[in-house]
Scaffold this active site. Structure first.
Site, PDB file in Angstrom:
ATOM      1  N   LYS A  81       0.845  -1.201   0.000  1.00  0.00           N
ATOM      2  CA  LYS A  81       0.000   0.000   0.000  1.00  0.00           C
ATOM      3  C   LYS A  81       0.878   1.248   0.000  1.00  0.00           C
ATOM      4  CE  LYS A  81      -3.932   1.924   2.636  1.00  0.00           C
ATOM      5  NZ  LYS A  81      -4.741   1.748   3.873  1.00  0.00           N
ATOM      6  N   SER A 156      -9.685   2.236   2.964  1.00  0.00           N
ATOM      7  CA  SER A 156      -8.823   2.961   2.054  1.00  0.00           C
ATOM      8  C   SER A 156      -7.904   2.050   1.242  1.00  0.00           C
ATOM      9  CB  SER A 156      -7.955   3.956   2.843  1.00  0.00           C
ATOM     10  OG  SER A 156      -7.076   3.260   3.721  1.00  0.00           O
ATOM     11  N   SER A 180      -9.609  -0.322   7.111  1.00  0.00           N
ATOM     12  CA  SER A 180      -9.103  -0.240   5.736  1.00  0.00           C
ATOM     13  C   SER A 180      -8.423  -1.494   5.197  1.00  0.00           C
ATOM     14  CB  SER A 180      -8.146   0.939   5.602  1.00  0.00           C
ATOM     15  OG  SER A 180      -8.881   2.129   5.629  1.00  0.00           O
TER      16      SER A 180
HETATM   17  N1  GLN Z   1     -12.731   4.403   6.324  1.00  0.00           N
HETATM   18  C1  GLN Z   1     -12.163   4.804   7.581  1.00  0.00           C
HETATM   19  C2  GLN Z   1     -11.777   6.246   7.515  1.00  0.00           C
HETATM   20  O1  GLN Z   1     -12.051   6.833   6.528  1.00  0.00           O
HETATM   21  C3  GLN Z   1     -11.003   3.933   7.914  1.00  0.00           C
HETATM   22  C4  GLN Z   1      -9.738   4.340   7.275  1.00  0.00           C
HETATM   23  C5  GLN Z   1      -8.593   3.429   7.574  1.00  0.00           C
HETATM   24  O2  GLN Z   1      -8.711   2.372   8.188  1.00  0.00           O
HETATM   25  N2  GLN Z   1      -7.430   3.871   7.157  1.00  0.00           N
HETATM   26  O3  GLN Z   1     -11.227   6.802   8.408  1.00  0.00           O
END
Ligand code: GLN
Length: 516
Positions: A81, A156, A180
């Site tokens: 990532k 994400s 994410s």
């Molecule tokens: N979707 C969540 C957020 O927008 C989690 C993001 C993540 O785990 N990096 O904060």
């Protein structure tokens, strides 16, 4: 083993490599070919490092030829990532503000991957600074779900999940601050785990919310997930929150895969209203399979979980607003001079750069966090959220007195259409309603496919949660359940994913940030 090397699991590839039936160069080339063939359509990668991956593969082949003792996954390629820094390889965290930045060092987990002899195929797409549930907040355009290219692959870390789901990589690294790794796994029919907070070093992860961030493995099977987990986990003096204790025996647990005598807790607050009917149905069927495999099931009550999302969206923006202050136009990436200003001050350059370099979701969270931390509101918002966080941890402790692991659907719905939730931040945030409690308490979680929702034919996921440093339980339960589900489906779900057939057309739209 499948003669198409991209269809093989990491465990199968590792076996074939150790028996010298294939070379690391062949395995890596097969995946690079697959990327060239399908990633125009999927857009899982922001940067592909063909030369670097092949060089690493050749080095492993050389070491094997010399009879050196190699790590189990030596020669098995991996995607990383783009929030994880990689020496000499562009790292953008999905943001315009870091476009063109090439880190001078490796994150600890990248050092571990390299040391294990795992060729790094490239960097995967993500929502900007890991804020989002769809990859639509990436400055470089969304990734697409291999089950339906008009749908999101989650976020994400949607790029890592899409890469694995479309057979461009057998393994990938994700990060999970609120879901994410797990939510993208659920909506792409793959497996992903968020280790115990502190179980994997955060050194070299571009910080979103430091008290929540955790890197972890993405794969297509529970065993492969455990294999990658064991490579990247362990104590690191470079991360002060890293846990100085032996890595939980995740691989042994995944190989064993059993639930006999375990008590599984179904969390009342993580299900029911707001969850898609087919997601609920597949979840209940999975729980029934666990019972049939010898587990006892109890319902557990975690009343504070109802406030987890609200607390998270105060704590996360607060930490993010502080962490993102380092993007000041002086040290990294983009620098923009304010137009029409003759001799701009440092503050004016900073403001112009942050205005141009950050997307709207990032700005929204910086504003929210700065507000929540301001002296007049600190107690009312940030202070309250921290209290809720303590209550959530207490709910977990009580629940784990009654059950060895907890389960819930991973995400409330299957993959939604690109664009569907982009203008409604609250709808986007709700995707993580079931995954966020684990981050707030620091406990580990794993998502594995629970079947296709009857109403739309798209993947659903079940989440397993365990007490801190009991990560092996995720794998014991996950692997036992996976075995039963594979029997029921007559093979892996992904084999039937429609949009990623081996002959998926390569689209000619090379993403803007793509280099190399
Ligand atoms: N979707 C969540 C957020 O927008 C989690 C993001 C993540 O785990 N990096 O904060």
């Amino acid at each position: 083993m499948n003669p198409d090397l991209t269809r093989a699991s990491a465990a199968e590839l590792a076996d074939a490599l150790s028996r010298k039936e294939v070379s690391a160069s062949e395995v890596t080339s097969a995946h690079l070919d697959r990327i060239a063939h399908v990633d125009g359509a999927v857009h899982a990668f922001l940067h592909v490092d063909a030369a670097g991956a092949l060089a690493a593969a050749r080095a492993v082949d050389g070491r094997r030829a010399r009879g050196e003792d190699l790590d189990l996954l030596a020669g098995v390629p991996v995607a990383v990532k783009d929030v994880v820094v990689t020496k000499g390889l562009p790292t953008t965290a999905g943001s315009r503000i870091l476009q063109g930045w090439v880190p001078p060092y490796d994150a600890t987990l990248v050092t571990l991957l390299r040391r294990a002899g795992m060729p790094i195929l490239g960097k995967t797409n993500m929502d900007e600074f890991a804020m989002g549930s769809s990859t639509e907040h990436s400055a470089y355009g969304p990734s697409r779900n291999p089950w339906d290219l008009e749908r999101i692959p989650g976020g994400s870390g949607g790029g890592s999940a899409a890469a694995v789901a479309s057979f461009q990589a057998p393994l990938a690294i994700g990060t999970d601050t609120g879901g994410s790794i797990r939510q993208p796994a659920a909506v792409t029919g793959t497996v992903g785990a968020k280790p115990t907070y502190g179980g994997v070093s955060r050194y070299g992860l571009i910080a979103l919310a430091s008290s929540l961030d955790q890197a972890g493995p993405c794969a297509r099977s529970v065993l492969d997930t455990a294999l990658l987990h064991s490579v990247i986990a362990g104590h690191d003096v470079m991360d002060s929150t890293s846990i100085d204790a032996p890595v939980p025996p995740v691989v042994a647990a995944a190989r064993r895969g059993d639930v006999e005598g375990l008590t599984i807790g179904v969390v009342r607050q993580l299900g029911g209203e707001g969850y898609q009917a087919g997601v609920r149905q597949r979840f209940e069927e999975a729980v029934a399979l666990l019972v049939d495999s010898g587990a006892a099931v109890v319902e557990v009550d975690c009343p504070s979980f109802d406030y987890a999302l609200a607390a998270y969206y105060l704590i996360l923006p607060s930490e993010a607003s502080s962490n993102l202050a380092r993007f000041d136009a002086m040290r990294y990436g983009l620098r923009v001079s304010p137009p029409g200003v003759e001799d701009p001050s440092a503050e004016q350059v900073m403001a112009a750069t942050r205005e141009a370099g950050f997307g709207s979701e990032v700005k929204r969270r910086i504003i929210l966090g700065t507000y929540a931390l301001s002296s007049g509101y600190y107690d009312a918002y940030y202070g309250q959220a921290q209290k809720v966080r303590a209550l959530i941890a207490r709910d977990f402790t009580a629940a784990f007195q009654r059950a060895d692991v907890l389960v819930s659907p991973t995400a409330p719905t299957t993959a939604f259409r690109i664009g569907e939730k982009l203008d409604d931040p609250m709808a986007m945030y709700l995707n993580d309603v079931a995954t966020i409690p684990a981050n707030l308490a620091g406990v580990p979680g794993l998502s594995l496919p629970s079947g296709l929702a009857p109403e739309d034919g798209l993947p659903t996921g079940i989440q397993v949660l365990a007490p801190a440093m009991r990560d092996e339980r995720l794998y014991a339960v996950g692997s036992a359940l996976e075995r039963r589900l594979l029997e029921r489906w007559g093979g892996p779900l992904l084999a039937g994913a429609p949009a990623l057939g081996r002959d998926a057309p390569a689209r000619e739209t090379a993403p803007a940030a793509r280099e190399g």
